[in-house]
Design an enzyme around this catalytic site. Structure first.
Site, PDB file in Angstrom:
ATOM      1  CG  HIS A  85      -1.873  -1.177   1.249  1.00  0.00           C
ATOM      2  ND1 HIS A  85      -2.748  -1.576   2.456  1.00  0.00           N
ATOM      3  CD2 HIS A  85      -2.094  -1.886   0.396  1.00  0.00           C
ATOM      4  CE1 HIS A  85      -3.296  -2.704   2.087  1.00  0.00           C
ATOM      5  NE2 HIS A  85      -2.929  -2.938   0.763  1.00  0.00           N
ATOM      6  CG  HIS A 243      -7.384  -3.689  -1.883  1.00  0.00           C
ATOM      7  ND1 HIS A 243      -7.078  -2.511  -1.065  1.00  0.00           N
ATOM      8  CD2 HIS A 243      -6.685  -4.415  -1.370  1.00  0.00           C
ATOM      9  CE1 HIS A 243      -5.827  -2.663  -0.218  1.00  0.00           C
ATOM     10  NE2 HIS A 243      -5.837  -4.048  -0.640  1.00  0.00           N
ATOM     11  CG  ASP A 247      -3.228  -5.392  -2.730  1.00  0.00           C
ATOM     12  OD1 ASP A 247      -2.756  -4.502  -2.071  1.00  0.00           O
ATOM     13  OD2 ASP A 247      -3.983  -6.266  -2.594  1.00  0.00           O
ATOM     14  CG  HIS A 270       0.186  -9.664  -2.618  1.00  0.00           C
ATOM     15  ND1 HIS A 270       0.322  -8.253  -2.890  1.00  0.00           N
ATOM     16  CD2 HIS A 270      -0.377  -9.620  -1.618  1.00  0.00           C
ATOM     17  CE1 HIS A 270      -0.509  -7.745  -2.189  1.00  0.00           C
ATOM     18  NE2 HIS A 270      -1.035  -8.410  -1.350  1.00  0.00           N
TER      19      HIS A 270
END
EC number: 3.5.1.108
Length: 316
Positions: A85, A243, A247, A270
């Site tokens: 973030h 979101h 990321d 991720h």
């Protein structure tokens, strides 16, 4: 026809600090942004009291784990977790160089979005330096796949994200966010999108030592009835995919420079973001390092290929 880009590198004007809680550790952590010279990149400096510990460069070559968050360093030793973030805020606002002092092993979560970091950077101000900014320009497609999931970089005349998610939960379902990216779009469309999770997963995460600081104050939570249980509801109709885009921005900021191209993913995360970035940077025929040539103010930029700076992992 060139691309409208910023010619010169940036840093923050003054030191600014903020304190919050780590979403996984549950511990209070303080973070400070400090000005840095051109070609420094983003560097995390771990402090234990007044004693400075290890430095972590914000580069994909330093990523040690991608379970639940992106972690720099050694999961079993010194590390800094949940960097995505803060990195998304720096990427979104166009900050190239900054030293980040941190007195814990996890970046604080605040409200689960990037807004606390955006506000801190706004408070510090942005300074333009006298050294040209280098960009990674994608010049051929690069793609990775894992089961039904995939991610790819494609050439594009700008910086663009096309992120698609697909969850069985009817509270989320299939969502797509696709947009070119600049600071205004980032502030308006992505910076406030919060991390999310499922109530049914909380006990398992607690038992594994994760999400100890998670709460309705810093996460969107989907209950067993497949409804969002946060009192205020969603900030955007498709906040979940926004979101995930946030990321992805933070993970791709670990390239060591901004990229010119389009990043697309389906059911990514991720791990896939890091793997796609490694794949791109390991193929020297897939990208070139460029900077803007001299031009008149307000005109679109032409790009020249240049040598890679020493601090970047562009020959991994």
């Amino acid at each position: 026809m060139g691309i409208v880009l910023h010619d010169y590198q940036t840093t923050v004007k003054t030191r600014v600090s903020l304190t919050g809680t780590g979403v996984h550790s549950g511990k209070e952590v303080s973070v400070s942004f400090m000005p840095a010279d051109a070609d420094t990149g983003i560097v995390f400096q771990l402090f234990n009291g007044a004693e400075q510990g290890r430095e972590f460069r914000a580069l994909v070559s330093e990523v040690g784990a991608t379970d639940l968050c992106t972690m720099l360093g050694d999961p079993a030793g010194e590390h800094i977790a949940t960097v995505e973030h803060i990195m998304a805020a720096l990427f979104g606002l166009g900050i190239d160089n900054v030293a980040i002092e941190i007195d814990g092993s996890e970046v604080p979560i605040f409200d689960g979005s990037a807004m606390a970091f955006v506000e801190a950077i706004d408070q510090a101000g942005v300074e333009t330096l006298s050294v040209k900014r280098r960009y990674i320009r994608v010049i051929k497609p690069v793609r990775i796949e894992n089961g039904a999931s995939w991610a790819e970089f494609k050439p594009y005349d700008g910086t663009r994200f096309e992120i698609e998610i697909d969850f069985e939960s009817p509270a989320i379902g299939r969502q797509l966010f696709a947009s070119d990216l600049n600071a205004d779009i980032f502030r308006r469309d992505l910076a406030r999108a919060r991390t999310f999770g499922f109530m049914k997963d909380v006990e398992r995460l607690w038992a594994a030592g994760y999400a100890l600081g998670s709460s309705l104050e810093n996460s969107l939570v989907i209950g067993d009835d497949n409804r969002v249980i946060n009192m205020g509801g969603l900030r955007y109709p498709n906040e979940f995919v926004r979101h995930k885009t946030l990321d992805a921005m933070g993970d791709l900021a670990l390239a060591g420079a901004r990229f010119i191209g389009c990043f697309r993913s389906y059911r990514g995360g991720h791990r896939m973001n890091a793997a796609a970035l490694r794949r791109l940077l390991s193929d020297r025929t897939a990208f070139e390092i460029v900077e803007t040539t001299r031009r008149e103010r307000g005109r679109s930029a032409e790009m020249n290929a240049v040598n890679a700076p020493l601090y970047a992992p562009w020959m991994i």
